[in-house]
Design a protein around this motif. Structure first.
Motif, mmCIF file in Angstrom:
data_model
loop_
_atom_site.group_PDB
_atom_site.id
_atom_site.type_symbol
_atom_site.label_atom_id
_atom_site.label_comp_id
_atom_site.label_asym_id
_atom_site.label_seq_id
_atom_site.Cartn_x
_atom_site.Cartn_y
_atom_site.Cartn_z
ATOM 1 N N ALA A 13 -61.058 -75.659 -29.892
ATOM 2 C CA ALA A 13 -60.243 -74.520 -28.598
ATOM 3 C C ALA A 13 -59.693 -74.322 -28.723
ATOM 4 O O ALA A 13 -58.896 -72.715 -28.405
ATOM 5 N N ARG A 14 -58.724 -74.869 -29.865
ATOM 6 C CA ARG A 14 -57.240 -74.860 -29.703
ATOM 7 C C ARG A 14 -57.437 -73.360 -30.812
ATOM 8 O O ARG A 14 -56.301 -72.516 -30.931
ATOM 9 N N PHE A 15 -57.944 -73.240 -31.690
ATOM 10 C CA PHE A 15 -58.146 -72.266 -32.966
ATOM 11 C C PHE A 15 -58.939 -71.333 -31.707
ATOM 12 O O PHE A 15 -57.898 -70.229 -32.337
ATOM 13 N N LEU A 16 -59.450 -71.125 -31.227
ATOM 14 C CA LEU A 16 -59.735 -70.018 -30.502
ATOM 15 C C LEU A 16 -58.241 -69.779 -29.499
ATOM 16 O O LEU A 16 -58.284 -68.208 -29.454
ATOM 17 N N ARG A 17 -57.811 -70.613 -28.758
ATOM 18 C CA ARG A 17 -56.816 -70.205 -27.958
ATOM 19 C C ARG A 17 -55.304 -69.073 -28.939
ATOM 20 O O ARG A 17 -54.972 -68.360 -28.318
ATOM 21 N N GLY A 18 -55.301 -69.553 -30.405
ATOM 22 C CA GLY A 18 -54.318 -69.207 -31.431
ATOM 23 C C GLY A 18 -55.223 -67.883 -31.849
ATOM 24 O O GLY A 18 -54.435 -67.002 -32.247
ATOM 25 N N LEU A 19 -56.128 -67.796 -31.718
ATOM 26 C CA LEU A 19 -56.485 -66.168 -32.559
ATOM 27 C C LEU A 19 -56.850 -65.282 -30.932
ATOM 28 O O LEU A 19 -56.135 -64.218 -31.722
ATOM 29 N N ARG A 20 -56.730 -66.117 -29.984
ATOM 30 C CA ARG A 20 -56.159 -64.723 -28.832
ATOM 31 C C ARG A 20 -55.211 -64.187 -28.588
ATOM 32 O O ARG A 20 -54.451 -63.489 -28.312
ATOM 33 N N GLU A 21 -54.613 -65.144 -29.140
ATOM 34 C CA GLU A 21 -52.484 -65.062 -29.025
ATOM 35 C C GLU A 21 -52.086 -64.018 -30.000
ATOM 36 O O GLU A 21 -51.575 -63.441 -29.996
ATOM 37 N N ASP A 55 -68.304 -79.650 -24.363
ATOM 38 C CA ASP A 55 -67.806 -78.901 -25.399
ATOM 39 C C ASP A 55 -67.476 -77.930 -24.761
ATOM 40 O O ASP A 55 -66.471 -76.672 -24.983
ATOM 41 N N LEU A 56 -68.801 -77.037 -23.729
ATOM 42 C CA LEU A 56 -68.212 -75.526 -22.983
ATOM 43 C C LEU A 56 -66.780 -75.788 -22.110
ATOM 44 O O LEU A 56 -65.888 -74.599 -22.419
ATOM 45 N N ASP A 57 -66.876 -77.426 -21.556
ATOM 46 C CA ASP A 57 -65.316 -77.345 -20.770
ATOM 47 C C ASP A 57 -64.338 -77.111 -21.311
ATOM 48 O O ASP A 57 -63.203 -77.227 -21.015
ATOM 49 N N THR A 58 -64.375 -77.411 -22.385
ATOM 50 C CA THR A 58 -62.293 -77.576 -22.812
ATOM 51 C C THR A 58 -62.498 -76.831 -23.379
ATOM 52 O O THR A 58 -61.347 -76.009 -23.414
ATOM 53 N N VAL A 59 -62.978 -75.133 -24.208
ATOM 54 C CA VAL A 59 -62.863 -74.461 -24.067
ATOM 55 C C VAL A 59 -62.811 -73.503 -22.600
ATOM 56 O O VAL A 59 -61.326 -73.062 -23.340
ATOM 57 N N MET A 60 -62.932 -73.556 -22.334
ATOM 58 C CA MET A 60 -62.663 -73.407 -20.913
ATOM 59 C C MET A 60 -61.738 -73.665 -20.207
ATOM 60 O O MET A 60 -60.690 -72.646 -19.869
ATOM 61 N N TYR A 61 -61.637 -74.455 -20.151
ATOM 62 C CA TYR A 61 -60.005 -75.672 -19.415
ATOM 63 C C TYR A 61 -58.791 -75.322 -20.609
ATOM 64 O O TYR A 61 -58.311 -75.102 -20.121
ATOM 65 N N THR A 62 -58.858 -75.466 -21.830
ATOM 66 C CA THR A 62 -58.312 -75.041 -22.750
ATOM 67 C C THR A 62 -57.696 -73.144 -23.239
ATOM 68 O O THR A 62 -56.233 -73.145 -23.129
ATOM 69 N N GLY A 64 -58.363 -71.322 -20.044
ATOM 70 C CA GLY A 64 -57.920 -70.974 -18.821
ATOM 71 C C GLY A 64 -56.652 -71.149 -18.608
ATOM 72 O O GLY A 64 -55.983 -72.196 -17.427
ATOM 73 N N GLY A 65 -56.065 -72.420 -19.082
ATOM 74 C CA GLY A 65 -55.155 -73.129 -18.544
ATOM 75 C C GLY A 65 -55.126 -74.688 -18.031
ATOM 76 O O GLY A 65 -53.726 -74.847 -17.685
ATOM 77 N N GLY A 66 -56.370 -75.078 -18.652
ATOM 78 C CA GLY A 66 -56.403 -75.771 -17.541
ATOM 79 C C GLY A 66 -56.162 -77.292 -17.981
ATOM 80 O O GLY A 66 -56.729 -78.696 -17.511
ATOM 81 N N ILE A 67 -56.134 -77.227 -19.177
ATOM 82 C CA ILE A 67 -56.142 -78.943 -19.988
ATOM 83 C C ILE A 67 -55.423 -79.639 -20.163
ATOM 84 O O ILE A 67 -54.795 -79.841 -19.652
ATOM 85 N N HIS A 68 -55.800 -81.076 -20.269
ATOM 86 C CA HIS A 68 -54.913 -81.894 -20.626
ATOM 87 C C HIS A 68 -54.835 -81.995 -22.158
ATOM 88 O O HIS A 68 -55.615 -82.011 -22.646
ATOM 89 N N GLU A 69 -53.125 -81.518 -22.338
ATOM 90 C CA GLU A 69 -52.620 -80.659 -23.943
ATOM 91 C C GLU A 69 -53.126 -82.125 -24.298
ATOM 92 O O GLU A 69 -52.755 -82.600 -25.910
ATOM 93 N N GLU A 70 -52.105 -82.725 -24.078
ATOM 94 C CA GLU A 70 -52.085 -84.595 -24.986
ATOM 95 C C GLU A 70 -53.742 -84.774 -24.901
ATOM 96 O O GLU A 70 -53.859 -85.025 -26.254
ATOM 97 N N GLN A 71 -54.082 -84.672 -24.330
ATOM 98 C CA GLN A 71 -55.241 -85.828 -24.864
ATOM 99 C C GLN A 71 -56.268 -84.846 -25.098
ATOM 100 O O GLN A 71 -57.298 -85.046 -26.250
ATOM 101 N N GLY A 72 -56.589 -83.357 -25.138
ATOM 102 C CA GLY A 72 -57.373 -82.211 -25.855
ATOM 103 C C GLY A 72 -58.349 -82.482 -24.967
ATOM 104 O O GLY A 72 -59.358 -80.920 -25.463
ATOM 105 N N THR A 307 -49.015 -77.211 -33.030
ATOM 106 C CA THR A 307 -48.685 -76.075 -31.212
ATOM 107 C C THR A 307 -49.570 -74.737 -31.570
ATOM 108 O O THR A 307 -50.253 -74.073 -32.487
ATOM 109 N N PRO A 308 -49.174 -74.359 -30.192
ATOM 110 C CA PRO A 308 -50.442 -72.682 -29.832
ATOM 111 C C PRO A 308 -49.682 -72.213 -31.310
ATOM 112 O O PRO A 308 -50.456 -70.779 -31.767
#
Ligand code: GDP
Ligand code: CA
Length: 327
Positions: A13-21, A55-62, A64-72, A307-308
């Motif tokens: 999820a973190r990698f994919l958010r980076g890819l989008r950015e 896993d689908l939810d972690t990707v979706m929340y990450t 979509g901006g709804g994830i608990h960042e520290e926890q992941g 970091t993102p």
């Protein structure tokens, strides 16, 4: 331009958010690239009658901006009233954390599945809210669940659900084997196969090679499609300096006899020219001296996504290696 990626939860999820950015910052044809993500569903579990797809939810929340960042994983600003009420009724399990906000996702999903929707369509409907900026596909609409074979107190072999081993036991009992229940009968969806066959680039983010990406590869036809695709396949090591960055991937790798190292994971995926998956492989700078499998182009760079911005740089490096391999 079509980018297809396989993913588990946090690392992917973190990698994919980076890819989008990274894509948003580009000014060439790739800035408009479509991303299709094939998510692991073998971590899924039914709790309190609700279908949970971590896993689908972690990707979706990450994304979509709804994830608990520290926890992941899990929702930001979460509360736990429902869990507390369930505990007051002494209804197990008490070891899997489900917050109130998160519960709503599982209620909606379960309701739709019971009404006959496929998991692919349910996931798309949930993503209408979260707008991840990419298409999120479950690896299959058929249920697959990873179980872990461990030695019981009486010395016998016992199988427990992956989540029970991972979350409740923190992978303390050594895994003897992983069994992907349902995988042999599960079919990949047409969308999944099209995403692999039609890809210009395929990326394997730093997800767990055994129970995330490895589980996706258990679904009949997905591995063959990857080996046959005309697109270059580039992976990113989840192991830095012989250690997983987060989680207990070492406990999974040792169970299947793979060394916990960047080279071990690359060897496990294998070189495409030798019947495996990989054309390119990114390792951490500290792992530069360890050679990858022959036929895989290996590059080193910082692999930590704290970091993102770091995640965007890492995804950009994976994409540029893939573009180089496309020639
Ligand atoms: P899970 O389903 O939540 O366990 O997540 P994934 O399967 O997507 O990812 C777990 C893997 O991601 C672990 O093996 C970690 O070592 C790896 N990982 C997590 N954060 C990072 C990071 O910042 N960099 C790299 N290279 N790997 C990471
Ligand atoms: Ca997972």
């Amino acid at each position: 331009m079509q980018i297809t990626a396989l993913t588990g939860g946090i690392g992917g999820a973190r990698f994919l958010r980076g890819l989008r950015e990274h894509l948003q910052a580009r000014s060439d044809d790739w800035s408009g690239a479509e991303i299709t993500v094939i998510g692991n569903t073998a971590d899924d579990i039914t709790l309190f009658g609700l279908r949970v797809c971590p896993d689908l939810d972690t990707v979706m929340y990450t994304l979509g901006g709804g994830i608990h960042e520290e926890q992941g994983w899990g929702r930001a600003d979460e509360t736990f009233s429902v869990s507390a009420e369930l505990a007051a009724y002494e209804v197990p399990p008490d070891w899997f954390t489900l917050g109130d906000r998160d519960f709503a996702t599982h209620i909606v999903r379960t309701q739709m599945l019971r009404a006959g929707w496929s998991l692919t369509d349910v996931t798309a409907a949930l993503c209408d809210r979260w707008r991840p900026g990419m298409r999120l596909l479950p690896m299959s609409d058929d249920p697959v669940e990873t179980h872990v074979v461990v030695t019981g107190d009486d010395g016998s072999r016992q199988a427990v659900h992956f989540q029970e081993w991972w979350v409740r036991e923190q992978a303390r009992r050594p895994a003897l084997e992983f069994v992907f229940l349902g995988a042999a009968e599960a079919q990949p969806t047409a969308d999944v196969l099209d995403a692999i066959r039609g890809a210009d680039v395929v990326l394997l983010p730093p997800s767990n090679p055994v129970v995330s990406i490895g589980a996706i590869l258990q679904v009949d036809g997905i591995g063959d499609a990857l080996r046959a695709t005309a697109a270059p396949v580039v992976g990113v090591s989840p192991i830095i300096g012989g250690k997983p960055v987060r989680g207990m991937a070492d406990a999974c790798l040792s169970a299947i006899g793979v060394e916990t190292s960047a080279a071990g994971v690359a060897g496990h995926y294998g070189a495409r020219i030798a019947g495996g998956l990989l054309d390119g492989w990114l390792v951490a700078d500290e792992d530069t001296s360890i050679a990858g499998p022959p036929g895989v182009v290996q590059r080193s760079r910082p692999l930590l996504m704290t970091t993102p911005g770091e995640a965007a740089d890492l995804a950009g490096a994976a994409l540029s290696l893939a573009l180089e391999l496309r020639g």
